[in-house]
Design an enzyme around this catalytic site. Sequence first.
Site, short mmCIF file in Angstrom:
data_model
loop_
_atom_site.label_atom_id
_atom_site.label_comp_id
_atom_site.label_asym_id
_atom_site.label_seq_id
_atom_site.Cartn_x
_atom_site.Cartn_y
_atom_site.Cartn_z
N HIS A 59 0.84 -1.21 0.00
CA HIS A 59 0.00 0.00 0.00
C HIS A 59 0.87 1.25 0.00
O HIS A 59 1.52 1.58 0.99
CB HIS A 59 -0.92 0.01 1.23
CG HIS A 59 -1.93 1.12 1.20
ND1 HIS A 59 -3.28 0.88 1.06
CD2 HIS A 59 -1.79 2.46 1.26
CE1 HIS A 59 -3.93 2.05 1.04
NE2 HIS A 59 -3.03 3.02 1.17
N HIS A 61 1.44 5.43 -2.02
CA HIS A 61 0.94 6.50 -2.89
C HIS A 61 2.13 7.12 -3.60
O HIS A 61 2.77 8.03 -3.07
CB HIS A 61 0.19 7.56 -2.07
CG HIS A 61 -1.07 7.04 -1.48
ND1 HIS A 61 -2.30 7.21 -2.07
CD2 HIS A 61 -1.28 6.30 -0.37
CE1 HIS A 61 -3.23 6.60 -1.33
NE2 HIS A 61 -2.63 6.05 -0.29
N GLN A 154 -9.57 9.54 -4.78
CA GLN A 154 -9.24 10.21 -3.51
C GLN A 154 -10.37 11.09 -2.97
O GLN A 154 -10.62 11.15 -1.77
CB GLN A 154 -7.97 11.06 -3.70
CG GLN A 154 -7.61 11.99 -2.55
CD GLN A 154 -6.99 11.27 -1.37
OE1 GLN A 154 -5.85 10.85 -1.43
NE2 GLN A 154 -7.75 11.12 -0.29
N HIS A 212 -9.34 1.81 0.16
CA HIS A 212 -9.18 2.47 1.45
C HIS A 212 -10.54 2.30 2.12
O HIS A 212 -11.56 2.72 1.58
CB HIS A 212 -8.91 3.96 1.26
CG HIS A 212 -7.52 4.28 0.82
ND1 HIS A 212 -7.02 3.90 -0.39
CD2 HIS A 212 -6.52 4.95 1.45
CE1 HIS A 212 -5.76 4.31 -0.49
NE2 HIS A 212 -5.44 4.95 0.60
N GLU A 215 -11.13 4.15 7.10
CA GLU A 215 -9.95 4.79 7.68
C GLU A 215 -10.43 5.92 8.58
O GLU A 215 -10.32 7.11 8.26
CB GLU A 215 -9.01 5.33 6.59
CG GLU A 215 -7.68 5.84 7.16
CD GLU A 215 -6.75 6.42 6.10
OE1 GLU A 215 -7.14 6.45 4.92
OE2 GLU A 215 -5.64 6.84 6.47
N ASP A 311 2.35 3.24 2.90
CA ASP A 311 1.34 4.28 2.65
C ASP A 311 1.95 5.57 2.11
O ASP A 311 1.68 5.96 1.00
CB ASP A 311 0.49 4.54 3.90
CG ASP A 311 -0.88 5.14 3.55
OD1 ASP A 311 -1.21 5.23 2.37
OD2 ASP A 311 -1.63 5.49 4.48
N TRP A 317 0.82 13.84 3.92
CA TRP A 317 0.30 13.11 5.08
C TRP A 317 1.37 12.68 6.07
O TRP A 317 1.10 12.38 7.20
CB TRP A 317 -0.48 11.88 4.61
CG TRP A 317 -1.69 12.24 3.83
CD1 TRP A 317 -2.93 12.53 4.34
CD2 TRP A 317 -1.81 12.40 2.41
NE1 TRP A 317 -3.79 12.86 3.32
CE2 TRP A 317 -3.14 12.79 2.13
CE3 TRP A 317 -0.91 12.25 1.34
CZ2 TRP A 317 -3.59 13.02 0.83
CZ3 TRP A 317 -1.36 12.49 0.05
CH2 TRP A 317 -2.69 12.87 -0.19
FE FE2 Z 1 -3.43 5.10 1.49
#
Ligand code: FE2
Length: 426
Positions: A59, A61, A154, A212, A215, A311, A317
């Site tokens: 996982h 991005h 997203q 996702h 979350e 991630d 993030w």
């Molecule tokens: Fe993610």
Amino acid sequence: MTTLDLILRNAVLPDGRTGLDIGVKDGRIAALERSLPASARREIDVGGCLVSPPFVDAHFHMDSTLSLGQPRLNQSGTLLEGIALWGELKPHLTQAALVERALRYCDWAVGRGLLAIRSHVDICDPRLLAVEALLQVKRTVAPYLDLQLVAFPQDGYLRSPDAVALLDRALEMGVDVVGGIPHFERTMADGADSVRRLCALATERGALVDMHCDESDDPLSRHVETLAAETVRHGLHGRVTGSHLTSMHSMDNYYASKLLDLMAEAQLNVVANPLINITLQGRHDTYPKRRGMTRVKEQMARGLTVAFGQDCVMDPWYPLGSGDMLDVAAMGLHVAQMTGVAEIGACFQAVTANAARILQLERYGLDIGCHADLVVLQASDPAEAIRLRATRLYVLRRGRIVAQAPKAEATLDLPGRATTTVDWRL
Ligand code: FE2
């Protein structure tokens, strides 16, 4: 006597077998035995070091990685400010910059022995710039890294204008996996509807699914239930992954036990993202603060395939990270309190074999006939590899050394003592 391309002698394997020689021929593992009676063009004595199949990140991005500070830093450090920041950056992205950042990250990954990555790619952009860029990166890195792409809405599959059509277009362009983000839709009902529609779409196209899902810290978030039920309904057993599932941390225990049964029936795969979950979840709590990682130990005990993902690395993030899956395993191990002997081994599997199973990688592993994709670690076993974030002495792709690093050690020159070398192994 067979002549091999390469022999790694005196290896320890993650399952505990020791003193093994690994013979490589034509990019595949051709032999695996003690005192292999063969010659090779090159032999490396790994001296009892751990030899593992490569790390796999289930996982990630890659469209946002290494964008830290663009256009500004995340002042609160929260998930929502991160999403807002990404929204600010998106209109200013260029394909060249996306490709450059992604390739730079792939270099970091290879140096860390990370040779397969499943990356979500944001499709909520009418230009689909990130999709084009990452498809190009996927082709470029294919000789040394497997990049699998997930079409990720997203801003919400139903909430974001045109996301339904854009996700279709991304799949047409060659993105492999159907993504989703049900907890970000406007209502719980819309979230469930998005899961139903996306699972139907994946069934139609014969694609894998990775959403996702839940979350959040909301104990009543129920999208994983819908995801598992739709998996069963469409016969997608083993082909669907729930990423994050952090709400499971906060759920009522009775409900969670029923849910685990349904997840087992669906053979739902799970990806926890410990570095991100421990930093982004529980932000509305005072004390005690929830850890916010899904119920890894219980999911593993129920027979589910559970992987740990990175991630984010240096993006809106998460301002840290370096592509080191041992760092991810270490955090997962701590957050899940998995310090038992078998549990530490399971955490190593969560960043290697389990993740490979979720990506459905072919010829992954240490059996004869598998790709000779191997990592030699300066450690005696998986626990030591995690403890030391062990140096990756050699990284092999299809039998070719694609990265190497000198041993990590220090020379001590202490008053009153002879000069010594320390390498932190027991
Ligand atoms: Fe993610």
